[in-house]
Design an enzyme around this catalytic site. Structure first.
Site, short mmCIF file in Angstrom:
data_model
loop_
_atom_site.label_atom_id
_atom_site.label_comp_id
_atom_site.label_asym_id
_atom_site.label_seq_id
_atom_site.Cartn_x
_atom_site.Cartn_y
_atom_site.Cartn_z
N ASN A 1 -47.80 -0.34 6.55
CA ASN A 1 -47.47 0.41 7.62
C ASN A 1 -46.63 -0.18 8.88
O ASN A 1 -47.09 -1.25 9.29
CB ASN A 1 -48.84 0.96 8.27
N TRP A 2 -45.45 0.43 9.02
CA TRP A 2 -44.72 -0.39 10.14
C TRP A 2 -45.19 -0.66 11.39
O TRP A 2 -44.77 -1.62 12.10
CB TRP A 2 -43.49 0.49 10.20
N TRP A 3 -46.33 0.25 11.84
CA TRP A 3 -46.77 0.18 13.31
C TRP A 3 -47.56 -1.28 13.44
O TRP A 3 -47.40 -1.68 14.49
CB TRP A 3 -47.75 1.42 13.47
N HIS B 1 -44.81 12.78 16.78
CA HIS B 1 -44.72 13.08 15.53
C HIS B 1 -44.25 14.54 15.44
O HIS B 1 -44.42 15.29 14.29
CB HIS B 1 -45.90 13.02 14.67
N TYR C 1 -51.88 10.07 21.42
CA TYR C 1 -50.81 8.94 21.86
C TYR C 1 -50.54 9.42 23.22
O TYR C 1 -49.93 8.19 23.78
CB TYR C 1 -49.43 9.48 21.17
N ARG D 1 -55.41 13.21 14.86
CA ARG D 1 -56.42 12.74 13.88
C ARG D 1 -57.42 11.57 14.22
O ARG D 1 -58.21 11.13 13.67
CB ARG D 1 -55.56 11.82 12.84
N ARG E 1 -61.70 8.68 14.37
CA ARG E 1 -61.90 7.33 14.62
C ARG E 1 -63.25 7.12 15.54
O ARG E 1 -63.38 7.79 16.44
CB ARG E 1 -60.95 6.68 15.52
N ASN F 1 -52.49 7.73 7.00
CA ASN F 1 -53.17 6.46 6.65
C ASN F 1 -54.56 6.94 6.31
O ASN F 1 -55.45 6.24 6.99
CB ASN F 1 -53.09 6.04 8.23
N ASP G 1 -65.57 33.43 34.23
CA ASP G 1 -66.73 32.72 33.65
C ASP G 1 -67.31 33.57 32.28
O ASP G 1 -68.38 33.45 31.89
CB ASP G 1 -67.87 32.82 34.61
#
Length: 762
Positions: A104-106, A214, A223, A277, A281, A392, A491
């Site tokens: 992964n480039w990140w 994205h 992000y 996503r 996590r 990922n 309400d």
């Protein structure tokens, strides 16, 4: 520039250290390997390069322990030598300027460089200058120009946008400070300047408060939060230096806070619907995301003055006090933990009152209603926004998180935080209309629907009408479609569905709610006053007029009213799951939670199925029964042409017009697709109109019949007087105004789904 290094470290290492990181560091010291293929046995090689980030992150934590005066390892020579060896191993085996990048480039361009640079800052003079310069070579190679990313991974170099741009600038700036390179720091700062504008497409902040990353995903809580926290960190760091960001950048950041983050924050929580996503996590749940906003606000307040500073600190104080589930100070960065303690002790800064409002983020297909003691969130997708992101090996079961998922946040602040996502039934998320078909991990990810009618209108920032034309893209072969509406009325929330149909063999369900039950608290659910679901695993079939769920926390009750006789199913069940099932790198530990689920079953292959229910957040059982006995709400229509409701107590009429042809409902006629909300009051009436499709170019005509509406009186001896225009948007033209009728024209072209208003007096 030397002062900048010390200033940055204030947010990394404090004077004290809590027991948890100290224990991790001592374990890392004991288990470090020497002259072997791995540095730690529990961090094996990973094809995506995630192990490299895990290694440098562990070394960084060791360096924080070495640097913290309150640590028993402060300036410990043995720990220093282990960190030095670890950096040598990392350079030799994983991260140097010679090895071909992989995975992964990140990790190569953002994650590893920032952690490495902070480790170098923490080590300071303990590392030889020549060795530091050698460690900076891979940073130079892989970070490169911060305005570009993935240059070693993609055939065509892509521009850095949003959070990725902020992270790459951070790496470039830290490298410049370590080298004492003023020109390099200026170049990094200048690379950030294109960020400070509103986006018209793709990634970034939008004028309506949306934040997209994205290109097609709502990411304010993912992000967006990272961008805000790290951008503010840079901004405050460079403030009052030759490299300070311009005042216009500070002003834009303040607007983003006000319009993109503040409307979403609830008692220290950032709603899951905008975290993408990251809901999969374990370490990045809604409280952690909300706490990052608090951190950004505290730091940003340091460069503000007067009312702006007071307003921001008051909000931060309210969120810190209100989050009784996960105290902010416990895991806050050293600098803001100290600032938060001082803020709580400062009696001159009162906590801000909890705001009530309604906001539609049209560009990212999200909406919120903030009522007294609750926040209700709606997550949708369309031809513009994609179903859900799963990359990922993350968010593997996010299938239906944008199918009208409606999460209700209240005093039960652990509802969606305590193991919710690993254990909730992913086929029965609240508010969704779905098929009961077994799906593969990641099925349907990254897909738009072909339907444009997703959005709605908001009036006075208080009342809203939201709609979604649903098309199933996860299990596309089943052909599920439908028209769904949410009328947000202070309400109460009126939920309607119609034209629900499919041609598959699987049953179609609409999930009214699916709430986690707290063990040992005795959550009680009743139907028309009778307790139900006393036994776990036993499904009940009911036709109630109303239902009530007693919350596990104070003022966390929820009432449900059924305006149309319906068959409802209820089930209490124990469920098990793990984080790993939804995120390949997550924990495999089995978790168990209890849930109370309520739903409609439309059967297999339904044709034009419907539903209707009204959510009553914070209503006691007695208040729910009273509302059901004499409701002020009336469902005027739920058809393929229109969804319309009236609330006589609020003076509200709201209509979604689904078709591009003239149609009349609830006394309002419309020439094309639109959402119209009218508030009738003694002094006149107000109107909001929007184009949820965001595609129409031709004007939309609206004819409103006055009838015996609120505010009607006499003028010149006549009933139903001519309305007087008090104010209106330039996009609204009054074509005709006569006794008993008003005809308007609305220009939707290029409006981006925004609401436009007109005020009329008697």
């Amino acid at each position: 520039m030397r002062s900048l290094a010390g200033k940055w470290l204030q947010s990394v290492a404090g004077s004290t250290l809590s027991p948890e990181p100290l224990k991790r560091v001592r374990d890392a010291q004991k288990t470090m390997l020497y002259q072997q293929e791995l540095l730690w046995a529990d961090i094996p090689y990973a094809e995506n390069a995630a192990d490299t980030l895990m290694i440098i992150s562990r070394l960084r934590e060791m360096a924080i322990t070495l640097r913290s005066p309150g640590s028993p390892c402060y300036k410990d020579a043995g720990l220093r030598d282990q960190i030095t060896y670890g950096l040598e191993w990392l350079y030799t085996h994983r991260y140097n300027e010679f090895c071909p990048p992989y995975g992964n480039w990140w990790f190569w361009e953002i994650g590893v460089p920032i952690a490495l640079l902070e480790t170098l800052l923490l080590m300071g003079e303990a590392l030889d200058a020549e060795w530091v310069e050698r460690l900076l070579l891979p940073v130079d190679k892989y970070v490169g120009d911060p305005a570009l990313h993935a240059r070693w991974f993609a055939a065509e170099v892509q521009p850095s946008t949003g959070a990725n741009l902020v992270w790459k600038v951070t790496a470039s700036a830290l490298a410049a400070v370590i080298r004492q390179d003023g020109e390099g720091l200026l170049a990094a700062r200048n690379a950030l300047l294109p960020l400070f504008t509103y986006a018209s497409e793709g990634d970034g902040f939008y004028e309506d408060g949306s934040f997209i990353q994205h290109n097609h995903y709502a990411y304010t809580g993912g992000y967006g939060v990272s961008l805000l926290q790290d951008l503010v960190r840079l901004m405050v760091w460079l403030h009052d230096t030759p490299w300070a960001l311009p005042a216009a950048a500070q002003e834009m950041t303040a607007r983003w806070m006000e319009h993109s983050f503040v409307p979403l924050m609830f008692r220290g929580v950032m709603p899951d619907m905008v975290s993408g996503r990251e809901i999969s996590r374990e370490e990045s749940q809604n409280h952690e995301s909300g706490h990052s906003v608090i951190t950004a606000c505290l730091r940003f307040s340091r460069i503000l003055e007067g009312p702006e500073q007071l307003r921001l600190l008051s909000r931060a104080k309210e969120w810190i006090i209100a989050d009784t589930y996960k105290p902010y100070i416990t895991a806050a960065p050293p600098d803001t933990a100290a600032q938060a303690i001082d803020l709580l002790d400062n009696e001159r800064i009162p906590p801000a009152p909890e705001e009530t409002c309604c906001k539609l983020f049209a560009r990212m297909d999200r909406a919120v209603l903030r009522g007294p003691g609750f926040l209700y969130s709606i997550s949708m997708f369309s031809s513009r926004m994609y179903s859900y992101e799963s990359i990922n090996q993350e968010n593997l079961k996010g299938w239906y998180t944008s199918y009208g998922m409606s999460l209700l946040y209240n005093s039960d602040l652990g509802q969606y935080s305590d193991g919710y996502w690993p254990t909730v039934d992913p086929y029965r998320l609240p508010g969704t209309t779905v098929t009961k078909t077994l799906l593969k991990d990641g099925a349907g990810a990254g897909r738009p629907s072909s339907r444009d009618f997703v959005g709605g209108a908001v009036l006075h920032n208080k009342y809203g009408a939201v709609a979604m034309e649903l098309e199933d893209v996860v299990h596309a072969s089943g052909g599920l479609t439908g028209r769904l509406s949410w009328f947000l009325l202070g309400d109460r929330v009126v939920c309607l569905g119609s034209e629900i149909q499919s041609h598959g063999p699987a049953a179609v369900e609409t999930i009214i709610d699916n709430r986690r039950c707290s063990p040992g608290v005795g959550d009680v659910i009743t139907a028309d006053g009778t307790k139900i679901c006393r036994t776990a695993g036993h499904m009940e079939t009911l036709q109630p007029k109303w239902m009530h769920m007693r919350g596990s926390a104070g003022r966390a009750d929820i009432g449900i009213f059924f305006p149309v006789k319906s068959t409802v199913y209820a089930l209490r069940e124990h469920r098990q799951g793990s984080w790993k099932a939804n995120h390949a790198a997550g924990s495999a530990q089995r978790l168990e939670r209890s849930y109370q689920t309520i739903w409609f079953d439309h059967g297999a292959a339904p044709q034009a199925a419907q539903y209707a229910y009204v959510l009553l957040p914070e209503y006691s059982e007695a208040a729910t029964a009273s509302f059901a006995e004499s409701p002020s709400l009336r469902i005027v229509e739920r058809s393929g042409q229109a969804h319309a409701v009236e609330d006589s107590e609020r003076g509200i009429t709201a209509v979604h017009f689904w078709q591009p042809d003239w149609y009349r409902s609830a006394g309002i006629a419309c020439s094309s697709q639109a959402t119209v909300i009218i508030h009738w009051h003694p002094a006149g009436w107000s109107l909001a109109v929007a184009d949820p499709t965001q595609k129409q170019r031709r004007p939309v005509e609206i004819e409103i019949g006055m009838g015996n509406r609120l505010g009607a009186g006499t003028e010149g001896g006549r009933d139903n007087p001519l309305p007087r225009v008090v104010s209106k948007s330039e996009r609204i033209t009054v074509q005709q105004a006569e006794a008993g009728k008003v005809r308007l024209r609305f220009d939707p072209e290029g409006a981006g789904g925004a609401s436009f208003h007109a005020e009329f007096g008697c």
